[in-house]
Design an enzyme around this catalytic site. Sequence first.
Site, PDB file in Angstrom:
ATOM      1  N   GLU A  78       0.861  -1.352  -0.019  1.00  0.00           N
ATOM      2  CA  GLU A  78      -0.189  -0.214  -0.409  1.00  0.00           C
ATOM      3  C   GLU A  78       0.694   1.631   0.097  1.00  0.00           C
ATOM      4  O   GLU A  78       0.900   2.222   1.021  1.00  0.00           O
ATOM      5  CB  GLU A  78      -0.867   0.186   1.222  1.00  0.00           C
ATOM      6  CG  GLU A  78      -1.835  -1.233   1.484  1.00  0.00           C
ATOM      7  CD  GLU A  78      -2.769  -1.423   2.874  1.00  0.00           C
ATOM      8  OE1 GLU A  78      -2.551  -0.412   3.427  1.00  0.00           O
ATOM      9  OE2 GLU A  78      -4.124  -2.167   2.799  1.00  0.00           O
ATOM     10  N   GLY A  91       1.754   4.935  -0.476  1.00  0.00           N
ATOM     11  CA  GLY A  91       1.544   6.058  -1.188  1.00  0.00           C
ATOM     12  C   GLY A  91       2.284   7.382  -1.348  1.00  0.00           C
ATOM     13  O   GLY A  91       2.877   7.404  -2.745  1.00  0.00           O
ATOM     14  N   ARG A 137       2.091  19.569   5.631  1.00  0.00           N
ATOM     15  CA  ARG A 137       3.040  19.392   6.196  1.00  0.00           C
ATOM     16  C   ARG A 137       3.978  19.439   7.634  1.00  0.00           C
ATOM     17  O   ARG A 137       4.676  19.493   8.377  1.00  0.00           O
ATOM     18  CB  ARG A 137       3.705  18.177   4.831  1.00  0.00           C
ATOM     19  CG  ARG A 137       2.812  17.311   4.325  1.00  0.00           C
ATOM     20  CD  ARG A 137       3.710  16.334   3.127  1.00  0.00           C
ATOM     21  NE  ARG A 137       4.058  14.995   3.962  1.00  0.00           N
ATOM     22  CZ  ARG A 137       5.658  15.412   4.607  1.00  0.00           C
ATOM     23  NH1 ARG A 137       6.293  16.046   4.512  1.00  0.00           N
ATOM     24  NH2 ARG A 137       6.240  14.327   5.273  1.00  0.00           N
ATOM     25  N   CYS A 162      -2.748  33.636   8.903  1.00  0.00           N
ATOM     26  CA  CYS A 162      -2.581  34.255  10.068  1.00  0.00           C
ATOM     27  C   CYS A 162      -2.495  33.472  11.342  1.00  0.00           C
ATOM     28  O   CYS A 162      -3.222  33.208  11.994  1.00  0.00           O
ATOM     29  CB  CYS A 162      -4.170  34.704  10.952  1.00  0.00           C
ATOM     30  SG  CYS A 162      -4.681  35.865   9.192  1.00  0.00           S
ATOM     31  N   GLU A 163      -1.446  32.894  11.627  1.00  0.00           N
ATOM     32  CA  GLU A 163      -0.731  32.276  12.284  1.00  0.00           C
ATOM     33  C   GLU A 163       0.679  31.682  12.173  1.00  0.00           C
ATOM     34  O   GLU A 163       1.214  31.541  10.695  1.00  0.00           O
ATOM     35  CB  GLU A 163      -1.443  29.633  11.950  1.00  0.00           C
ATOM     36  CG  GLU A 163      -3.059  29.658  11.857  1.00  0.00           C
ATOM     37  CD  GLU A 163      -3.534  28.919  12.782  1.00  0.00           C
ATOM     38  OE1 GLU A 163      -2.574  28.839  13.851  1.00  0.00           O
ATOM     39  OE2 GLU A 163      -4.592  28.321  12.630  1.00  0.00           O
TER      40      GLU A 163
HETATM   41  N1  LLP Z   1      -1.934   1.956   4.074  1.00  0.00           N
HETATM   42  C1  LLP Z   1      -2.349   2.940   5.154  1.00  0.00           C
HETATM   43  C2  LLP Z   1      -3.713   2.007   6.589  1.00  0.00           C
HETATM   44  C3  LLP Z   1      -2.462   3.884   5.847  1.00  0.00           C
HETATM   45  O1  LLP Z   1      -2.734   4.092   6.927  1.00  0.00           O
HETATM   46  C4  LLP Z   1      -0.921   4.826   5.298  1.00  0.00           C
HETATM   47  C5  LLP Z   1      -0.844   6.141   5.234  1.00  0.00           C
HETATM   48  C6  LLP Z   1      -0.865   4.117   4.306  1.00  0.00           C
HETATM   49  C7  LLP Z   1      -1.051   3.443   3.388  1.00  0.00           C
HETATM   50  C8  LLP Z   1       0.382   4.665   3.007  1.00  0.00           C
HETATM   51  O2  LLP Z   1       1.750   5.447   3.837  1.00  0.00           O
HETATM   52  P1  LLP Z   1       2.457   6.039   3.167  1.00  0.00           P
HETATM   53  O3  LLP Z   1       3.605   5.112   1.958  1.00  0.00           O
HETATM   54  O4  LLP Z   1       2.170   7.211   2.464  1.00  0.00           O
HETATM   55  O5  LLP Z   1       2.939   6.646   3.778  1.00  0.00           O
HETATM   56  N2  LLP Z   1       0.103  12.206   6.190  1.00  0.00           N
HETATM   57  C9  LLP Z   1       1.478  12.394   6.741  1.00  0.00           C
HETATM   58  C10 LLP Z   1       1.703  11.266   6.587  1.00  0.00           C
HETATM   59  C11 LLP Z   1      -0.082  10.101   6.889  1.00  0.00           C
HETATM   60  C12 LLP Z   1      -0.248   8.869   6.834  1.00  0.00           C
HETATM   61  C13 LLP Z   1      -1.414   8.251   7.457  1.00  0.00           C
HETATM   62  N3  LLP Z   1      -1.436   6.889   6.123  1.00  0.00           N
HETATM   63  C14 LLP Z   1       3.015  12.509   6.405  1.00  0.00           C
HETATM   64  O6  LLP Z   1       1.852  14.225   5.612  1.00  0.00           O
HETATM   65  O7  LLP Z   1       3.283  12.785   6.295  1.00  0.00           O
END
Ligand code: LLP
Length: 425
Positions: free
Chosen positions: A284, A286, A323, A354-355
Amino acid sequence: MSSTRPFAHPDAQSPLACDGVSLDTLAKKYGTPLYVYSAEQILERLRLFTAAFESIPHLVCYSVKANSALAILKLLDRNGSGFDIVSGGELERILRVNKAAAQRVVFSGVGKTAAEIDLALRSGILIFNVESAGELDLLAERASRLRKRARIALRVNPDVFAETHPYISTGLREHKFGIDIRQARSVYKAAAKQKFLEPCGVSVHIGSQIRSADPFGAAAERIAQLVGDLRADGLPINSVDVGGGLGIEYHADHSFRPEEKIRQYASALLKALRPLGNLQLLLEPGRFIVAQAGALVTRVLYVKKNGEKTFVVTDAAMNDLIRPALYQAHHDIVPVVRRKGARKKTVDVVGPVCESGDFFARDRELPELKPGDLAAILDAGAYGLSLSSNYNSRPRPAEVLVEGKRARLIRRRETMDDLLAMEQM
Ligand code: LLP
């Protein structure tokens, strides 16, 4: 194109470009702030995953939350990717792109509602990653009501520590995610008694932006042990979902070789999982797929001094890319046009919100930026627009996808009418 980032200056005089397409031209045409993505980079990262795991049956299920632009989902779908979703909304996006892609969808998330579960059952998704005993009961009830069999995995919490920001670490017992691995066996036994549930997988996700392969290997070993136990209990477990979380390097001055990273990741996982034999591996990722494919292009509005500090005020803000404010995350910032002999200055790059938390960089040494200049905030393809908001009544930026030598708008800039459409006085 560099194998790490598609954003580069074609030569000393030319503005920064995405796969050769000038960001200056794009900013003039579409305005700023503007997200720009490279399709080629996204596909290259997908190919890296596929290549690293080619020795085992697997499906890459791109994590939609990282960047859920329909055009990007479509690109990935056309290239055989599956999808990891965490809401009915994300499933709707996949269905709009290609109904048949539902067969390649895994559904994670700690708070699935009955309506979301029904939509997923009706769409015929690949597998549910169930995160609690309560969710299991609800899923059993909905599945039997709709007379649809559901393939399920329990998302177990392996109690593995992963070095990352505390907000995005998920694999410890103290976190809300998954089912305690020590209780998993008995929950599987309960699931096996349900006529419409088919427990056939185990899933895990320990966190995000994890740069070492070791915690992934440690989690995989615990999963392998559990799969052995479950098989001994008579359950035909033939799928292991290892989640996402593989990190990237946000600093250009650190060497980062994505091929190498992913090879280490694959070898840590496969060492633990290959002995299990008959298995489909689900992944998975991302961030690793989309982060470095994207930049947020912004224009400098003002340069001001307060005491000792110099602030470069841009037209992008924390509502567009949160981020740095939320995780103190570092993003490299590059002037789009290189000015001959530009001196370096130590500045804070901040937005108009405004932060005081509205910053992109603090005390950063950058080539001098002047009002009207463009700058690119790099590695913003993941958790950029998908985490954006309308805070301070700021319309969200437009998004452009560069495909080969052509760029096209994939999301127009929001207008005030868009923002006010849901409201009444
Ligand atoms: N699978 C599940 C169940 C997840 O909760 C996540 C991310 C992924 C896959 C994908 O993870 P990745 O490969 O993208 O690391 N907003 C934060 C990251 C939050 C991740 C949440 N879950 C940031 O900008 O660093």
